[in-house]
Design a protein around this motif. Sequence first.
Motif, PDB file in Angstrom:
ATOM      1  N   LYS A 136      13.424  65.735  55.357  1.00  0.00           N
ATOM      2  CA  LYS A 136      12.286  66.453  54.761  1.00  0.00           C
ATOM      3  C   LYS A 136      11.158  65.523  54.307  1.00  0.00           C
ATOM      4  O   LYS A 136      10.030  65.968  54.089  1.00  0.00           O
ATOM      5  N   THR A 144       1.560  65.101  54.865  1.00  0.00           N
ATOM      6  CA  THR A 144       0.545  65.281  53.824  1.00  0.00           C
ATOM      7  C   THR A 144      -0.292  64.019  53.681  1.00  0.00           C
ATOM      8  O   THR A 144      -1.514  64.073  53.608  1.00  0.00           O
ATOM      9  N   ALA A 169      -5.549  68.365  50.753  1.00  0.00           N
ATOM     10  CA  ALA A 169      -5.408  68.250  52.198  1.00  0.00           C
ATOM     11  C   ALA A 169      -6.156  69.422  52.816  1.00  0.00           C
ATOM     12  O   ALA A 169      -5.785  70.568  52.607  1.00  0.00           O
ATOM     13  N   SER A 170      -7.232  69.144  53.532  1.00  0.00           N
ATOM     14  CA  SER A 170      -8.009  70.250  54.094  1.00  0.00           C
ATOM     15  C   SER A 170      -7.339  70.755  55.367  1.00  0.00           C
ATOM     16  O   SER A 170      -6.584  70.032  56.027  1.00  0.00           O
ATOM     17  N   LEU A 171      -7.618  72.003  55.689  1.00  0.00           N
ATOM     18  CA  LEU A 171      -6.958  72.598  56.858  1.00  0.00           C
ATOM     19  C   LEU A 171      -7.237  71.835  58.149  1.00  0.00           C
ATOM     20  O   LEU A 171      -6.304  71.557  58.900  1.00  0.00           O
ATOM     21  N   PRO A 172      -8.496  71.472  58.413  1.00  0.00           N
ATOM     22  CA  PRO A 172      -8.723  70.722  59.656  1.00  0.00           C
ATOM     23  C   PRO A 172      -7.924  69.415  59.668  1.00  0.00           C
ATOM     24  O   PRO A 172      -7.369  69.041  60.704  1.00  0.00           O
ATOM     25  N   ILE A 206      -5.104  68.841  58.030  1.00  0.00           N
ATOM     26  CA  ILE A 206      -3.679  69.144  58.176  1.00  0.00           C
ATOM     27  C   ILE A 206      -3.345  69.304  59.655  1.00  0.00           C
ATOM     28  O   ILE A 206      -2.326  68.822  60.158  1.00  0.00           O
ATOM     29  N   MET A 207      -4.260  69.954  60.375  1.00  0.00           N
ATOM     30  CA  MET A 207      -4.012  70.150  61.800  1.00  0.00           C
ATOM     31  C   MET A 207      -4.094  68.836  62.567  1.00  0.00           C
ATOM     32  O   MET A 207      -3.286  68.573  63.451  1.00  0.00           O
ATOM     33  N   LYS A 220      -0.993  66.671  62.334  1.00  0.00           N
ATOM     34  CA  LYS A 220       0.162  67.007  63.169  1.00  0.00           C
ATOM     35  C   LYS A 220       0.203  66.180  64.441  1.00  0.00           C
ATOM     36  O   LYS A 220       1.252  66.003  65.042  1.00  0.00           O
TER      37      LYS A 220
END
Lengths: 256, 553
Positions: free
Chosen positions: A72, A79, A194-197, A199-200, A203
């Motif tokens: 985990k 992050t 952590a902004s959405l863009p 975070i993507m 990945k």
Amino acid sequence: MSGLRILVPVKRVIDYAVKPRVNRAQTAVETTSVKHSMNPFDELSIEEAVRLRERKTVPVEEIIAFSAGPPKAADILRTAMAMGADRGIHVQVDEQTPLEPLGVAKLLKKVVEASNSNLVILGKQSIDDDAGQTGQMLAGLLDWAQATQASKVEIGDGGEVTVVKEVDGGVETVRAKLPMVITTDLRLNEPRYASLPNIMKAKKKPLEKKTLKDFDLEAAPRLKTVKVTEPPPRKGGVKVEDVDGMIGKLKELGAL
Amino acid sequence: MATSSRLVTSLRRISTPRVAPSFQRFRFRPANQIRWITAASSEPHQPDADGTVKGAPAPAKTIAFTSEKYDVQRDSKYAQLSEDHVKYFQELLGSESAVVDGVSKDATEDIEPFNSDWMRKYRGHTKLVLKPQTKEEVSKILKYCNDNMLAVVPQGGNTGLVGGSVPVFDEIVINLQKMNKIRSFDDVSGVLVADAGVILEVADNFLAEHNAIFPLDLGAKGSCQIGGNVSTNAGGLRLLRYGSLHGNVLGIEAVLPDGRIIEDLSKLRKNNTGYDLKQLFIGGEGTIGIITGVSILCPQRSPAVNVAYFALESYEQVQKAFKEAKGQLSEILSAFELMDGRTQRIVHDVTGKKMPLDGDHPFYVLIETSGSNADHDSEKLQAFLEHVMETEIVSDGVLAQDQTQIQELWSCREGVTECLGHWGGTYKYDLSIPIAEMYQVVNDLRDRLTEAGLLGKEDSPVIDVVGYGHMGDANIHLNIPVRGYDKKIEKLLEPWVFEWVQKRNGSISAEHGLGISKKPFIGYSRTETMLGLMRQIKDTYDPNGIMNPYKYI
């Protein structure tokens, strides 16, 4: 000088807003289905590394987020990468046999050597075992300069690092040359969301999986946890009927 | 509105930096108190049980009497309180603290908290407060009052927003705070049975130990009582997920004005035997009887909670996002809160805190998911987030990575109410409007006030017109922060707002109730026929009209 190659070790710990509970056997703190997050001091470390890059006084070649922990722990590496680290290294360690500070420091030394880092920024302690030793041990093993409890970090283009440290009742300013180990304190910065863009994007950033064996390390624990206990519960108060009752009670307790 | 002391306290709370410049925050802040900030509030943030606000009652002398502010006359059919009446109650209730007597002696200070509300908008003239401990005592009190034509006001935590729980004239306050026992909880069925005077937060903390949750959450949870919540059919944040109290309350125990006790603490979810009388008490605002106990269905508490905060470019995008959220997050979606850009700017300007997203956007949305499995939930949420980003429904957003960030994001929504009061006052409307047109009321009103020259300049009397609220429930809080209450502004607001809502078949009071403040306007949301039936119900239950007079319908 050449650029900064920053290593930021991060740890997955029980969220600091969650009240930890001791397990029935009194051998450890209950961790199953408890919310975990990144150690708050490590968030500051990542933030500082990203800010060094944004400040552009010295070029930052790369920011590596590193974690040694259960599967985990990969979540918090993601992050860290969403906050701005370029890649992650995850050394899988069984949750039942966590590393002690010296083990972590030895491991970090190998990682520093393998990735040719010249700056390590770590939290001054992790909020789960509160050891507060890893940074110092790592600096010792590497024979690098160290500045602990940093509340301000400045790096000149000649590689001089000026660190304002939190000390008892005030601050202390120290200066050293790279390479260096810095441990972070609360006043250093305010970590970003952590902004959405991001975070993507995170990945798709590389995350290397390793084991202790890859680093030729064994880290048998030297300490045995004998017992874990909760602090004694607060004693409940009593309710009184009215003001006279309260005065009576206060007198009884000798407070009046 | 917000007094300076209240405002300062609340602001301090909001502006606590993300990482406080002290280690203390880590060590000394007990985890269970943090929930206070997270607690989603419907409308506004109110004094907390351990809170600062309650402990510092401002000099109530400055609050205008409701009887002077509103066009209302004391009904001469009610008897004047005498010392004999007081004596009866003292003998009945026994304990010294159960009767606050302002009839035979001067008890102004002791009575003041029961005579006025926390917003300092309403103030009555009561001279007697009774605090019964059992339903039998309540029954005897009401029977006596009914026989002697003494008007009463049932009162819980007194956290209402429309003046329903404070007396207007000299009605006797019947405060339920001493009926505060949790009677039973069945962790198989999830049915909680408790006295009406149990504080919501106490009930919720009790349920937390049993991994259950009270199906209602609001800002005043530390002070409000579940009996009052049921009597006012409080809405709040969890409504989107758990539905209204009309569905969750399984039974009530209530005392009628003539002293009869309705014993209906049913634990059954299904009971199709005749008219469902308890529904009349839910949202009845204490006008037909006093609720003394409640049995309520409590769902499982979700161990996994995630919060995201988005910026969107138009109200159309907000609706699309809501549709997508329902579709993709379905059963784990637990809140979908809308805030317009202006509210967020006000929060930023007043508190000075850093907002989660850079730049100005016309709309912001806070989404909360609660589920049983953290991995499943985050997988769903990730898919949803990717989708709304890729299809450009949302233009920017953040996802809370830890509990602290969850609280920070919630404070962007919860801090709104307090910040709006910063300049002197706020006119508040709590409206239900079909979702497609919900936000239009804000723009229309802003245009109206700008045209009238009351808004838009540096020193205009109106600061702004803003909207925020429970998107998921089609419930918007239309707020008008002003520098001071002014008849000129009021004339432009009312009845315009109510007419606007009426044209769209909305409700002029979505979750705050009627009380005394909305009573004159009920006609905008209910027809004469319905009002006639309501009055018949009132007369059937309370023929003498002693229950909470001058209010409701």
